[in-house]
Design a protein around this motif. Structure first.
Motif, mmCIF file in Angstrom:
data_model
loop_
_atom_site.group_PDB
_atom_site.id
_atom_site.type_symbol
_atom_site.label_atom_id
_atom_site.label_comp_id
_atom_site.label_asym_id
_atom_site.label_seq_id
_atom_site.Cartn_x
_atom_site.Cartn_y
_atom_site.Cartn_z
ATOM 1 N N UNK A 14 0.985 -1.098 -0.144
ATOM 2 C CA UNK A 14 -0.238 -0.195 -0.343
ATOM 3 C C UNK A 14 1.048 1.683 -0.233
ATOM 4 N N UNK A 15 0.705 2.125 -0.733
ATOM 5 C CA UNK A 15 1.263 3.206 -1.405
ATOM 6 C C UNK A 15 0.493 4.056 -0.155
ATOM 7 N N UNK A 16 1.554 4.145 1.775
ATOM 8 C CA UNK A 16 0.267 5.174 1.862
ATOM 9 C C UNK A 16 1.134 5.547 2.814
ATOM 10 N N UNK A 17 0.315 7.061 3.469
ATOM 11 C CA UNK A 17 0.057 8.144 3.373
ATOM 12 C C UNK A 17 -0.105 8.753 4.543
ATOM 13 N N UNK A 18 0.279 8.675 6.029
ATOM 14 C CA UNK A 18 -0.080 9.373 7.034
ATOM 15 C C UNK A 18 -0.157 10.982 7.934
ATOM 16 N N UNK A 19 -1.577 11.792 8.220
ATOM 17 C CA UNK A 19 -1.244 12.718 8.497
ATOM 18 C C UNK A 19 -2.215 12.805 9.726
ATOM 19 N N UNK A 20 -1.624 13.770 10.676
ATOM 20 C CA UNK A 20 -2.257 13.779 12.406
ATOM 21 C C UNK A 20 -3.295 14.616 12.193
ATOM 22 N N UNK A 21 -3.902 14.674 11.540
ATOM 23 C CA UNK A 21 -5.171 16.167 11.567
ATOM 24 C C UNK A 21 -5.099 16.949 9.653
ATOM 25 N N UNK A 22 -6.777 16.618 9.511
ATOM 26 C CA UNK A 22 -7.235 17.778 8.761
ATOM 27 C C UNK A 22 -6.322 18.787 8.075
ATOM 28 N N UNK A 23 -4.927 19.350 8.868
ATOM 29 C CA UNK A 23 -4.468 20.948 8.350
ATOM 30 C C UNK A 23 -3.217 20.269 8.577
ATOM 31 N N UNK A 24 -3.111 19.430 9.072
ATOM 32 C CA UNK A 24 -1.389 18.226 8.421
ATOM 33 C C UNK A 24 -1.394 18.430 7.191
ATOM 34 N N UNK A 25 -2.765 17.196 6.907
ATOM 35 C CA UNK A 25 -3.273 16.775 5.642
ATOM 36 C C UNK A 25 -2.504 17.421 4.265
ATOM 37 N N UNK A 26 -3.701 19.717 4.871
ATOM 38 C CA UNK A 26 -3.551 20.094 3.979
ATOM 39 C C UNK A 26 -2.444 20.924 3.405
ATOM 40 N N UNK A 27 -2.118 21.050 4.686
ATOM 41 C CA UNK A 27 -0.170 21.610 4.710
ATOM 42 C C UNK A 27 0.497 20.601 4.000
ATOM 43 N N UNK A 28 0.381 19.418 3.979
ATOM 44 C CA UNK A 28 1.271 18.684 3.364
ATOM 45 C C UNK A 28 0.946 18.352 1.962
ATOM 46 N N UNK A 29 -0.411 17.708 1.297
ATOM 47 C CA UNK A 29 -0.243 17.488 0.347
ATOM 48 C C UNK A 29 -0.739 19.030 -0.267
ATOM 49 N N UNK A 30 -1.339 19.787 0.030
ATOM 50 C CA UNK A 30 -1.489 21.335 -1.092
ATOM 51 C C UNK A 30 -2.655 20.593 -1.815
ATOM 52 N N UNK A 31 -4.301 20.498 -1.342
ATOM 53 C CA UNK A 31 -4.739 19.388 -3.121
ATOM 54 C C UNK A 31 -5.426 21.032 -3.168
ATOM 55 N N UNK A 32 -5.237 21.213 -4.467
ATOM 56 C CA UNK A 32 -6.328 22.480 -5.152
ATOM 57 C C UNK A 32 -7.485 22.301 -5.214
ATOM 58 N N UNK A 33 -8.241 23.207 -4.174
ATOM 59 C CA UNK A 33 -9.759 22.227 -4.186
ATOM 60 C C UNK A 33 -10.724 22.041 -4.600
ATOM 61 N N UNK A 34 -10.697 22.531 -6.823
ATOM 62 C CA UNK A 34 -11.568 21.499 -7.608
ATOM 63 C C UNK A 34 -10.751 20.191 -7.525
ATOM 64 N N UNK A 35 -9.823 19.585 -7.053
ATOM 65 C CA UNK A 35 -9.428 18.460 -6.574
ATOM 66 C C UNK A 35 -10.095 17.313 -5.269
#
Length: 157
Positions: free
Chosen positions: A59-80
């Motif tokens: 599994x190509x697995x990535x973990x984050x402690x919370x939603x904010x960490x996810x947003x900062x780590x991945x920086x997803x475009x809102x339309x994605x």
């Protein structure tokens, strides 16, 4: 591994079997699985590995402690970002899922937190159910159905 077409995000998953089954689907389709803590189980539990069978190690697995960490780590475009909830105003069949999209699913008992959905109503989708006696579907089943719909064009559908 090639750059995953889609990224599957599980926010505070509670049931190890569902996470393992979704992980297996991710391996089969070469997708990244992103888990956002807290979990209702330990990733080294036998049931996660059992559901993922002997594929969990791939599994190509990535973990984050919370939603904010996810947003900062991945920086997803809102339309994605595509959120999936039982009461989404649109169905999974409505959007076109661009490469690099994030399919976001909530925990089994409560779904996605309201603060994630606030302001994202136009990005919230449901898997239709015809019989109103059914309150919800299994998370692993919903995620798999959504993933295959999102990849329909890529898989020859």
């Amino acid at each position: 591994m090639s750059d995953p077409h889609l990224k599957i995000v599980l926010v505070t998953p509670e049931i190890p079997y569902n996470t393992g089954a979704i992980g297996r689907t991710c391996v089969a389709l070469q997708l990244e699985l992103i888990l956002i803590k807290p979990y209702g189980f330990s990733l080294d539990e036998k049931s996660v590995r059992r559901a993922g069978t002997d594929y969990w190690q791939y599994v190509n697995l990535t973990e984050y402690d919370d939603w904010q960490s996810f947003l900062e780590g991945q920086n997803p475009a809102p339309d994605h970002l595509f959120f999936f909830e039982e009461h989404g105003a649109q169905t999974v069949y409505d959007p076109v899922y661009p490469k690099g999209s994030y399919l976001v699913f909530g925990c089994e008992s409560a779904g996605l937190p309201p603060e994630l959905l606030d302001g994202n109503e136009d990005r919230t989708f449901s898997l239709p159910m015809l019989d109103t006696r059914v309150r919800s579907l299994n998370l692993a089943n919903v995620a798999t159905a959504v993933i295959y719909q999102a990849m329909r064009g890529q898989l020859g559908g």
